[in-house]
Scaffold this motif. Sequence first.
Motif, PDB file in Angstrom:
ATOM      1  N   LYS A 120       0.952  -1.345  -0.040  1.00 46.84           N
ATOM      2  CA  LYS A 120      -0.009  -0.080   0.172  1.00 46.84           C
ATOM      3  C   LYS A 120       0.892   1.322  -0.127  1.00 46.84           C
ATOM      4  O   LYS A 120       0.675   2.253  -0.561  1.00 46.84           O
ATOM      5  CB  LYS A 120      -0.921   0.064   1.098  1.00 46.84           C
ATOM      6  N   ASP A 132      -5.400  -2.304  -7.671  1.00 41.75           N
ATOM      7  CA  ASP A 132      -5.765  -3.428  -7.061  1.00 41.75           C
ATOM      8  C   ASP A 132      -4.825  -4.492  -7.109  1.00 41.75           C
ATOM      9  O   ASP A 132      -4.380  -4.919  -8.578  1.00 41.75           O
ATOM     10  CB  ASP A 132      -7.303  -4.096  -7.411  1.00 41.75           C
ATOM     11  N   GLN A 135      -5.755  -7.201  -9.616  1.00 41.41           N
ATOM     12  CA  GLN A 135      -5.763  -6.709 -11.144  1.00 41.41           C
ATOM     13  C   GLN A 135      -4.978  -7.321 -12.086  1.00 41.41           C
ATOM     14  O   GLN A 135      -3.492  -7.228 -11.830  1.00 41.41           O
ATOM     15  CB  GLN A 135      -5.828  -5.210 -11.157  1.00 41.41           C
TER      16      GLN A 135
END
Length: 529
Positions: A120, A132, A135
């Motif tokens: 993050k 994400d 993803q």
Amino acid sequence: MIIFHDVTYAHPGRDALFSRINLSIAKSEKIALTGHNGTGKSTLLQLVSGHLSPSSGVVKVNSRPYYVPQLLGRFDDYTVAEVLRVEDKLDALKQILAGGLTDKNFEILDDDWSVEERCKEAFAHWNLAGIDLNQKMKTLSGGQKTKVLLAGIMIHEPEIILLDEPSNHLDSSGRDILYNYIKSAKATLMVVSHDRTLLNLLTKVYELSERGISVYGGNYDFYAAQKATEYTALYSDLKSKEKALRTARATERDAIERQQKLDARGKKKQEKAGLPTIAMKTLKNNAEKSTSRIKGVHDEKVGSIAEELTELRRALPDLDKMKLDLDHSSLHNGKVLVRATGLNFRYRDHFLWDKALEFQVTSGDRIALKGANGCGKTTLVKIILGELQPAYGTVNRAEFSSMYIDQDYSLINDTLTVYEQAQQFNSGALLEHDVRVRLNRFLFGIDDLDKPCMALSGGEKMRLMLCALTISNQAPDVMILDEPTNNLDMQSIDILTMAVKEYRGTLLVISHDVYFLEEIDVREEIVLG
């Protein structure tokens, strides 16, 4: 520590790409690896990363390198987490937190409890919020893919980092983040790049060429200055050797002429003396042998100097071998070509630009189109060229010819040969000989003419594109360059820079390469938000 000992690498079934390379890179050194396209820079990085093995010799690396390759399309079918090599740890962490307290999950996690938090933080640092980990990479833009790989450096904190053209596809803010990282990095860095700003942040340059590895102790500007000094000495040697060759040939000519005069005088004396025929033939043979011996001695000297001269000419930079002769636009400077008022474009259910655009393009302008990745620079180009219509506002366009050159040089037809492609631009009906001469000026020899365009490198396609401009009857009124320096080596960028500086039409450039924009004298900008 990175060590190469007598390393040779050859692609299967081909000649060696480089031979007996020796190099040593100490801990925390920041190295720029430079050289022309095709010398093997990316291959050398893959040898360090372990993706390739040398044909002979030894590569030693004291810790696992983190490698950011130039071409990222191979990752399209993988998730972001898979590309970053954190998918197993994240899955194990998720299972542990859900009560799956198995030995296998703890073994996979390996006490790396902060892995999700580091992901993050790294994504936030690289402005990748909203992406994400599950993803697919294929859903990301080129700049986002590069940022994902660069974010992995913060996640894994490797001791050795290998970067192959890392600023390609990055917008200005992304490049700034990369530059700041390079400045502060404590890891060992090996970087292949054409980005001069980035190269000047590195402390040593390794030049890879057919002669092997040469080391220059300083940043790229220092390296360029050293190369300029070398080339100055080379030009001096070249002139000196050309003069020596002229002198040697004149000396040879004078010596043979003197010997021939002596032989002629001797023959007259012999004829007056009435020597027998057999004696005359012997003296004649001796004279011919003497002349031949003199010629042989001088031929050897002339041949030696000529060979040295050929070697010196081979060492000349290709930029000096090329002859650029671009035509100029026929439009007078100051003519209004495009005027946009209240311009905006609708993309699905929202406007592309937060603020409507107002701008004017006049003949002779040199304008940079700037903005973050995905802000609509290519869309604006298509509106300027009349290929798209705006959702709001007006665009008034005058008549002008244009040429749009993207980073992949899509105007080049990969199904054609080099010579066939050149003929596609032969609107002035140049003779075959003249087309071949112009191709030769742009370093396409006789063996290259039948080469398919799909086999050309980015730099070769760029040279063919510039050659095509000189072959066509008239240069375009407006030239649009879309990230033109991506995928080019430094030599090819120098060639492109020289050509663009000589072009006198209207120039629109999409580029995040600040050094290139300064070199081609871009004076204005249109900034998209």
